[in-house]
Write a protein that holds these residues in place. Structure first.
Motif, PDB file in Angstrom:
ATOM      1  N   TYR B  33       0.841  -1.198   0.000  1.00  0.00           N
ATOM      2  CA  TYR B  33       0.000   0.000   0.000  1.00  0.00           C
ATOM      3  C   TYR B  33       0.877   1.250   0.000  1.00  0.00           C
ATOM      4  N   TYR B  35       0.501   5.429   0.947  1.00  0.00           N
ATOM      5  CA  TYR B  35      -0.281   6.496   1.564  1.00  0.00           C
ATOM      6  C   TYR B  35       0.532   7.789   1.484  1.00  0.00           C
ATOM      7  N   PRO B  43      -2.497   9.991   7.522  1.00  0.00           N
ATOM      8  CA  PRO B  43      -2.190   9.475   6.181  1.00  0.00           C
ATOM      9  C   PRO B  43      -3.451   9.269   5.346  1.00  0.00           C
ATOM     10  N   PHE B  45      -4.900   7.285   1.805  1.00  0.00           N
ATOM     11  CA  PHE B  45      -4.640   6.175   0.900  1.00  0.00           C
ATOM     12  C   PHE B  45      -4.412   6.656  -0.531  1.00  0.00           C
ATOM     13  N   TYR B  48      -3.147   0.409  -3.820  1.00  0.00           N
ATOM     14  CA  TYR B  48      -2.940  -0.864  -3.154  1.00  0.00           C
ATOM     15  C   TYR B  48      -2.687  -1.941  -4.208  1.00  0.00           C
ATOM     16  N   LEU B  91       4.208   7.304   2.567  1.00  0.00           N
ATOM     17  CA  LEU B  91       4.348   6.109   3.398  1.00  0.00           C
ATOM     18  C   LEU B  91       3.995   4.867   2.600  1.00  0.00           C
ATOM     19  N   TRP B  98      -3.984 -10.300   1.576  1.00  0.00           N
ATOM     20  CA  TRP B  98      -4.922  -9.225   1.278  1.00  0.00           C
ATOM     21  C   TRP B  98      -6.303  -9.524   1.867  1.00  0.00           C
ATOM     22  N   GLY B 101      -8.842  -6.707   6.978  1.00  0.00           N
ATOM     23  CA  GLY B 101      -8.473  -6.603   8.375  1.00  0.00           C
ATOM     24  C   GLY B 101      -7.063  -7.036   8.694  1.00  0.00           C
ATOM     25  N   ASP B 102      -6.334  -7.565   7.695  1.00  0.00           N
ATOM     26  CA  ASP B 102      -4.957  -7.976   7.952  1.00  0.00           C
ATOM     27  C   ASP B 102      -4.115  -6.745   8.311  1.00  0.00           C
ATOM     28  N   THR B 103      -3.224  -6.895   9.264  1.00  0.00           N
ATOM     29  CA  THR B 103      -2.461  -5.760   9.767  1.00  0.00           C
ATOM     30  C   THR B 103      -1.521  -5.214   8.699  1.00  0.00           C
ATOM     31  N   GLN B 104      -1.520  -3.910   8.543  1.00  0.00           N
ATOM     32  CA  GLN B 104      -0.587  -3.240   7.646  1.00  0.00           C
ATOM     33  C   GLN B 104       0.579  -2.693   8.468  1.00  0.00           C
ATOM     34  N   TYR B 105       1.794  -3.028   8.037  1.00  0.00           N
ATOM     35  CA  TYR B 105       3.022  -2.586   8.701  1.00  0.00           C
ATOM     36  C   TYR B 105       3.648  -1.484   7.860  1.00  0.00           C
ATOM     37  N   PHE B 106       3.948  -0.374   8.512  1.00  0.00           N
ATOM     38  CA  PHE B 106       4.382   0.811   7.795  1.00  0.00           C
ATOM     39  C   PHE B 106       5.895   0.986   7.818  1.00  0.00           C
ATOM     40  N   GLY B 107       6.409   1.549   6.738  1.00  0.00           N
ATOM     41  CA  GLY B 107       7.795   1.982   6.678  1.00  0.00           C
ATOM     42  C   GLY B 107       7.953   3.369   7.274  1.00  0.00           C
ATOM     43  N   PRO B 108       9.198   3.863   7.336  1.00  0.00           N
ATOM     44  CA  PRO B 108       9.463   5.166   7.955  1.00  0.00           C
ATOM     45  C   PRO B 108       9.069   6.346   7.080  1.00  0.00           C
TER      46      PRO B 108
END
Lengths: 115, 115
Positions: B33, B35, B43, B45, B48, B91, B98, B101-108
């Protein structure tokens, strides 16, 4: 359609006192709800998530949130604030029943912790 | 293990130039994804990917923005003819599946400044 309203843009508490960050959501379908935290110049970190299991969700660092469908709320709480909790907190919604996977973020609540 | 990484961390460009922003998701994550976070906001969207294909690009603001994920891993966000209003933190996030509700992990994030 889905949306999130964070009711306070700023919250200030004293160290050792309880924290309450308020969030109301709107979703046409069963929601997944999340709280993310963003420390200055750091990435977004997941605190906790709700996906239709237990309505009281426990997260990291002593935070928890309760899903209340009748009130369309998902408030974040912590019994005792620590200085390291000072950060920006985002309430986030995602719909479970549609093809969309986009997260919708609230505008954020900045938590200040006074010594 | 390694989290989501984004390069560069900062990018300064001039109005009208072309820029590319890179995202390396967590190894094995199938969904990716993008953002955009403007100053003082949550953020928003953009797009995706499920595997190599863009499953939802409804958040791209206009046709100057484009993203690819040719081998189903690394993704590049491309912005043509940059404008000052494009200045923001971009981001990237990834999730294992996919499933809703699956957790999205973000970069810096990549901080883009258009002069």
């Amino acid at each position: 359609a889905q949306s999130v309203t964070q009711l306070d843009s700023h919250v200030s508490v004293s160290e050792g006192t309880p924290v309450l960050l308020r969030c109301n959501y709107s979703s046409s379908y069963s929601p997944s709800l999340f709280w993310y935290v963003q420390h200055p110049n750091k990435g977004l970190q997941l605190l906790l998530k709700y996906t239709s299991a237990a309505t009281l969700v426990k997260g990291i660092n002593g935070f928890e949130a309760e899903f209340k469908k009748s009130e369309t709320s998902f408030h974040l709480t912590k019994p005792s604030a620590h200085m390291s909790d000072a950060a920006e907190y985002f309430c986030v919604v995602s719909s479970m029943d549609t093809g969309r996977r986009a997260l919708t973020f609230g505008s954020g609540t900045r938590l200040q912790v006074q010594p | 293990g390694a989290g989501v990484s984004q390069t560069p961390s900062n990018k300064v460009t001039e109005k009208g130039k072309y820029v590319e922003l890179r995202c390396d998701p967590i190894s094995g994550h199938t969904a990716l994804y993008w953002y955009r976070q403007s100053l003082g906001q949550g953020p928003e969207f953009l797009i995706y990917f499920q595997g190599t294909g863009a499953a939802d690009d409804s958040g791209l603001p206009n046709d100057r923005f484009f993203a690819v994920r040719p081998e189903g891993s690394v993704s590049t966000l491309k912005i043509q003819r940059t404008e000052r209003g494009d200045s923001a933190v971009y981001l990237c996030a990834s999730s294992l599946t996919w499933v809703a509700g699956d957790t999205q992990y973000f970069g810096p994030g990549t901080r883009l400044t258009v002069l």
